[in-house]
Design an enzyme around this catalytic site. Structure first.
Site, PDB file in Angstrom:
ATOM      1  N   GLY A  12      -1.561   7.785  12.699  1.00 50.72           N
ATOM      2  CA  GLY A  12      -1.081   6.683  11.844  1.00 50.72           C
ATOM      3  C   GLY A  12       0.389   6.423  12.091  1.00 50.72           C
ATOM      4  O   GLY A  12       1.027   7.053  12.942  1.00 50.72           O
ATOM      5  N   ILE A  14       3.300   6.763  10.087  1.00 53.62           N
ATOM      6  CA  ILE A  14       4.270   7.812   9.781  1.00 53.62           C
ATOM      7  C   ILE A  14       3.843   9.132  10.422  1.00 53.62           C
ATOM      8  O   ILE A  14       4.668   9.895  10.929  1.00 53.62           O
ATOM      9  CB  ILE A  14       4.450   7.954   8.251  1.00 53.62           C
ATOM     10  CG1 ILE A  14       4.857   6.602   7.671  1.00 53.62           C
ATOM     11  CG2 ILE A  14       5.511   9.008   7.921  1.00 53.62           C
ATOM     12  CD1 ILE A  14       4.749   6.483   6.180  1.00 53.62           C
ATOM     13  N   LYS A  87      -3.949   2.918   2.451  1.00 51.74           N
ATOM     14  CA  LYS A  87      -2.694   2.567   1.751  1.00 51.74           C
ATOM     15  C   LYS A  87      -2.472   1.064   1.591  1.00 51.74           C
ATOM     16  O   LYS A  87      -1.356   0.608   1.368  1.00 51.74           O
ATOM     17  CB  LYS A  87      -1.523   3.173   2.505  1.00 51.74           C
ATOM     18  CG  LYS A  87      -1.289   2.560   3.860  1.00 51.74           C
ATOM     19  CD  LYS A  87       0.111   2.843   4.328  1.00 51.74           C
ATOM     20  CE  LYS A  87       0.407   2.081   5.580  1.00 51.74           C
ATOM     21  NZ  LYS A  87       1.088   0.792   5.326  1.00 51.74           N
ATOM     22  N   SER A 127       4.639   8.560  -2.691  1.00 50.71           N
ATOM     23  CA  SER A 127       5.221   7.218  -2.575  1.00 50.71           C
ATOM     24  C   SER A 127       6.019   6.864  -3.820  1.00 50.71           C
ATOM     25  O   SER A 127       5.700   7.311  -4.928  1.00 50.71           O
ATOM     26  CB  SER A 127       4.086   6.196  -2.399  1.00 50.71           C
ATOM     27  OG  SER A 127       4.556   4.879  -2.575  1.00 50.71           O
ATOM     28  N   THR A 129       5.810   4.386  -5.271  1.00 42.71           N
ATOM     29  CA  THR A 129       4.922   3.587  -6.124  1.00 42.71           C
ATOM     30  C   THR A 129       4.550   4.356  -7.393  1.00 42.71           C
ATOM     31  O   THR A 129       4.173   3.765  -8.396  1.00 42.71           O
ATOM     32  CB  THR A 129       3.671   3.157  -5.326  1.00 42.71           C
ATOM     33  OG1 THR A 129       3.052   2.070  -5.980  1.00 42.71           O
ATOM     34  CG2 THR A 129       2.697   4.284  -5.137  1.00 42.71           C
ATOM     35  N   TYR A 152      -4.197   2.009  -5.407  1.00 48.19           N
ATOM     36  CA  TYR A 152      -3.554   2.815  -4.350  1.00 48.19           C
ATOM     37  C   TYR A 152      -2.466   3.686  -4.984  1.00 48.19           C
ATOM     38  O   TYR A 152      -2.433   4.900  -4.764  1.00 48.19           O
ATOM     39  CB  TYR A 152      -2.934   1.907  -3.261  1.00 48.19           C
ATOM     40  CG  TYR A 152      -1.874   2.645  -2.477  1.00 48.19           C
ATOM     41  CD1 TYR A 152      -0.514   2.414  -2.717  1.00 48.19           C
ATOM     42  CD2 TYR A 152      -2.227   3.615  -1.554  1.00 48.19           C
ATOM     43  CE1 TYR A 152       0.455   3.129  -2.036  1.00 48.19           C
ATOM     44  CE2 TYR A 152      -1.261   4.337  -0.874  1.00 48.19           C
ATOM     45  CZ  TYR A 152       0.082   4.086  -1.128  1.00 48.19           C
ATOM     46  OH  TYR A 152       1.051   4.805  -0.466  1.00 48.19           O
ATOM     47  N   LYS A 156      -1.927   8.001  -5.514  1.00 50.72           N
ATOM     48  CA  LYS A 156      -0.737   8.815  -5.221  1.00 50.72           C
ATOM     49  C   LYS A 156      -0.327   9.611  -6.460  1.00 50.72           C
ATOM     50  O   LYS A 156       0.024  10.790  -6.380  1.00 50.72           O
ATOM     51  CB  LYS A 156       0.424   7.946  -4.726  1.00 50.72           C
ATOM     52  CG  LYS A 156       0.227   7.394  -3.329  1.00 50.72           C
ATOM     53  CD  LYS A 156       0.028   8.514  -2.292  1.00 50.72           C
ATOM     54  CE  LYS A 156      -0.199   7.980  -0.896  1.00 50.72           C
ATOM     55  NZ  LYS A 156      -0.528   9.048   0.079  1.00 50.72           N
ATOM     56  N   LEU A 203       6.492  -6.194   4.344  1.00 47.95           N
ATOM     57  CA  LEU A 203       7.494  -7.197   4.743  1.00 47.95           C
ATOM     58  C   LEU A 203       7.882  -7.126   6.204  1.00 47.95           C
ATOM     59  O   LEU A 203       7.866  -8.150   6.907  1.00 47.95           O
ATOM     60  CB  LEU A 203       8.742  -7.040   3.868  1.00 47.95           C
ATOM     61  CG  LEU A 203       9.903  -8.001   4.196  1.00 47.95           C
ATOM     62  CD1 LEU A 203       9.488  -9.453   3.965  1.00 47.95           C
ATOM     63  CD2 LEU A 203      11.135  -7.638   3.359  1.00 47.95           C
ATOM     64  N   ARG A 298       4.524 -12.464  -6.146  1.00 46.18           N
ATOM     65  CA  ARG A 298       3.279 -11.761  -5.836  1.00 46.18           C
ATOM     66  C   ARG A 298       2.942 -10.853  -7.023  1.00 46.18           C
ATOM     67  O   ARG A 298       3.782 -10.014  -7.411  1.00 46.18           O
ATOM     68  CB  ARG A 298       3.439 -10.937  -4.558  1.00 46.18           C
ATOM     69  CG  ARG A 298       2.216 -10.161  -4.137  1.00 46.18           C
ATOM     70  CD  ARG A 298       2.375  -9.519  -2.758  1.00 46.18           C
ATOM     71  NE  ARG A 298       3.339  -8.408  -2.806  1.00 46.18           N
ATOM     72  CZ  ARG A 298       3.580  -7.623  -1.748  1.00 46.18           C
ATOM     73  NH1 ARG A 298       2.974  -7.833  -0.587  1.00 46.18           N
ATOM     74  NH2 ARG A 298       4.446  -6.626  -1.837  1.00 46.18           N
TER      75      ARG A 298
HETATM   76  C1  WQD Z   1       8.314  -5.557  -0.120  1.00 42.43           C
HETATM   77  C2  WQD Z   1       8.946  -6.821  -0.688  1.00 42.43           C
HETATM   78  C3  WQD Z   1       7.375  -8.414  -1.507  1.00 42.43           C
HETATM   79  C4  WQD Z   1       5.606  -9.561   2.301  1.00 42.43           C
HETATM   80  C5  WQD Z   1       4.290  -1.222  -0.571  1.00 42.43           C
HETATM   81  C6  WQD Z   1       3.502  -0.187  -1.289  1.00 42.43           C
HETATM   82  C7  WQD Z   1       4.282   1.102  -1.311  1.00 42.43           C
HETATM   83  C8  WQD Z   1       4.604   1.500   0.090  1.00 42.43           C
HETATM   84  C9  WQD Z   1       5.370   0.393   0.777  1.00 42.43           C
HETATM   85  C10 WQD Z   1       2.984   3.050   0.980  1.00 42.43           C
HETATM   86  C11 WQD Z   1       8.263  -7.283  -1.960  1.00 42.43           C
HETATM   87  C12 WQD Z   1       8.178  -8.982  -0.335  1.00 42.43           C
HETATM   88  C13 WQD Z   1       6.417  -8.918   1.382  1.00 42.43           C
HETATM   89  C14 WQD Z   1       5.722 -10.959   2.478  1.00 42.43           C
HETATM   90  C15 WQD Z   1       7.449 -11.005   0.821  1.00 42.43           C
HETATM   91  N1  WQD Z   1       3.423   1.781   0.810  1.00 42.43           N
HETATM   92  N2  WQD Z   1       7.329  -9.643   0.662  1.00 42.43           N
HETATM   93  N3  WQD Z   1       6.658 -11.636   1.727  1.00 42.43           N
HETATM   94  O1  WQD Z   1       5.106  -3.790  -2.101  1.00 42.43           O
HETATM   95  O2  WQD Z   1       7.452  -2.791  -1.895  1.00 42.43           O
HETATM   96  O3  WQD Z   1       5.491  -1.436  -1.243  1.00 42.43           O
HETATM   97  O4  WQD Z   1       4.563  -0.783   0.739  1.00 42.43           O
HETATM   98  O5  WQD Z   1       3.441   4.042   0.514  1.00 42.43           O
HETATM   99  O6  WQD Z   1       3.499   2.085  -1.928  1.00 42.43           O
HETATM  100  O7  WQD Z   1       3.347  -0.618  -2.629  1.00 42.43           O
HETATM  101  O8  WQD Z   1       6.171  -3.348   0.161  1.00 42.43           O
HETATM  102  O9  WQD Z   1       6.567  -4.663   2.160  1.00 42.43           O
HETATM  103  O10 WQD Z   1       4.585  -5.277   0.689  1.00 42.43           O
HETATM  104  O11 WQD Z   1       6.911  -5.772  -0.064  1.00 42.43           O
HETATM  105  O12 WQD Z   1       8.272 -11.655   0.132  1.00 42.43           O
HETATM  106  O13 WQD Z   1       5.004 -11.612   3.292  1.00 42.43           O
HETATM  107  O14 WQD Z   1       8.789  -7.865   0.272  1.00 42.43           O
HETATM  108  O15 WQD Z   1       7.211  -9.408  -2.492  1.00 42.43           O
HETATM  109  O16 WQD Z   1       9.234  -7.803  -2.831  1.00 42.43           O
HETATM  110  P1  WQD Z   1       6.077  -2.923  -1.369  1.00 42.43           P
HETATM  111  P2  WQD Z   1       5.994  -4.796   0.810  1.00 42.43           P
END
Ligand code: WQD
Length: 353
Positions: A12, A14, A87, A127, A129, A152, A156, A203, A298
């Protein structure tokens, strides 16, 4: 004689970066990964980087007998790092039972084997989270766990609580829970990195896939939050810094520096950065203009979270080396590599459950 460590989820995102870091720090590793959400080709990248052949058991950790056979075949395992889990936040909302079964049954099986084979060192992939929407930031390890934002996140939280209860019942096993913030970026070689299945949710891969044209336009999910520029705040942590934290966590346990047999560490950069600032960092670092629009919030998004990482710095000697520009540059180089990567590295086009 190197210390032998079993890494679940080794092919994976990480997991593969952690295999590299462990090998570079003198550990002998074996991987367990059924490749339901990853490609065995990622281990080829690990082998190219390290020059070491990686033994991977293509086993579903939800199958106790098959999992137990790995430990029976490798009696000199001294530590386990458990990454293997689903995840995808959105998928977990659509199919919570899949997540509860996969993520919890695999953990239970691994813990049962650790107990039976008297393995004393265990590191769990947790996480941020588990903090939900924190009342106060930055969060420390003492910040209470709050209502999980998704099934999810609940897996955790349940995982942490199971390990805490297991540790209370079995003082011979020393466990560390590493709470990751937002892992991003890729190894400098661009031979390993994040390989989202289907359309990415996180993101950074959305940024790089938009920049390369796989995604027509990025939507920023809201810019009307109470933050400095209206977009959410996150703690972006380079995957190589995150990988190294696992090596240091094992070193800490093998050196018997732990005060209790179940300890928690925040593994985040300690810097809060907004979504718009992340996009700006990408554009500045790569010279690529990103096609994005501001869209609706979102559901389930945490407004702002970033780590107080003092404890990992002080106890593990962990010092993050990379910043957001390193993250975006390495992520972009990896995206460029994916464009031309051999088909054997292609992911399954749909989730294999
Ligand atoms: C980050 C920010 C979105 C996509 C998740 C899991 C967490 C961990 C990391 C595993 C938010 C914004 C995103 C897009 C956007 N995973 N965004 N447009 O939700 O912080 O965390 O991934 O451990 O447990 O919950 O990560 O990257 O999805 O979002 O604006 O197309 O980017 O709204 O503010 P998140 P993310």
């Amino acid at each position: 004689m190197s210390t032998k460590v079993l890494v679940t989820g080794g092919s994976g995102y990480i997991g593969s970066h952690t295999l590299v870091d462990l090998i570079e720090n003198g550990y002998e590793v074996i991987s367990v990964d059924n490749n339901s959400r990853s490609t065995i080709g990622m281990l080829e990248g690990v082998e190219k980087i390290t020059g070491e052949k990686i033994k991977n058991y293509k086993v579903d950790l939800c199958n106790f007998e098959e999992t137990r056979a790995i430990f029976e075949e490798n009696p000199n395992i001294k530590g386990v790092i458990h990454f293997a889990a689903y995840k995808a936040v959105g998928e977990s909302v659509e199919n919570p039972l899949l997540y509860f079964h996969n993520n919890m049954q695999s953990l239970i099986n691994v813990l049962q084997c650790i107990e039976e084979f008297e393995i004393e060192n265990f590191v769990f992939s947790s996480s941020c989270t588990v903090y939900g929407n924190p009342d106060k930031i930055p969060v420390t390890e003492e910040t209470p766990r709050k209502q999980a934002e998704s099934p999810y996140g609940l897996t955790k939280q349940m995982g942490e609580q199971m390990i805490e209860a297991f540790a209370a019942s079995n003082k011979k096993v020393n466990s560390i829970l590493l709470r990751y913030f937002n892992p991003a970026g890729a190894h400098a070689s661009a031979l390993i990195g994040e390989l989202p299945i289907d359309r990415p949710q996180n993101l950074t891969p959305v940024i790089t896939q938009t920049a390369i044209g796989k995604i027509p336009q990025l939507t920023v999910f809201g810019n009307d939050y109470s933050t400095r520029d209206g977009s959410c705040i996150r703690d972006m942590i380079h995957v190589c810094d995150l990988a190294h934290a696992h090596t240091l966590a094992l070193n800490y346990l093998f050196a018997q520096k732990n005060k209790t047999n179940c300890e928690v560490f925040n593994i985040g950069s300690g810097d809060g950065i907004t979504v718009l600032e992340s996009i700006q960092a990408f554009e500045e670092t790569t010279g690529k203009k990103l096609n994005y629009v501001i869209g609706a919030r979102r559901p389930g998004d945490v407004i702002a979270i970033y780590a107080n990482n003092d404890k990992a710095r002080a106890e593990l000697g962990w010092i993050p080396k990379y910043n957001i520009k390193d993250i975006m540059k390495s992520a972009w180089n990896w995206e460029l590599y994916i464009e031309k990567m051999p088909t054997h590295l292609q992911l399954p086009t749909k989730r294999l459950n």
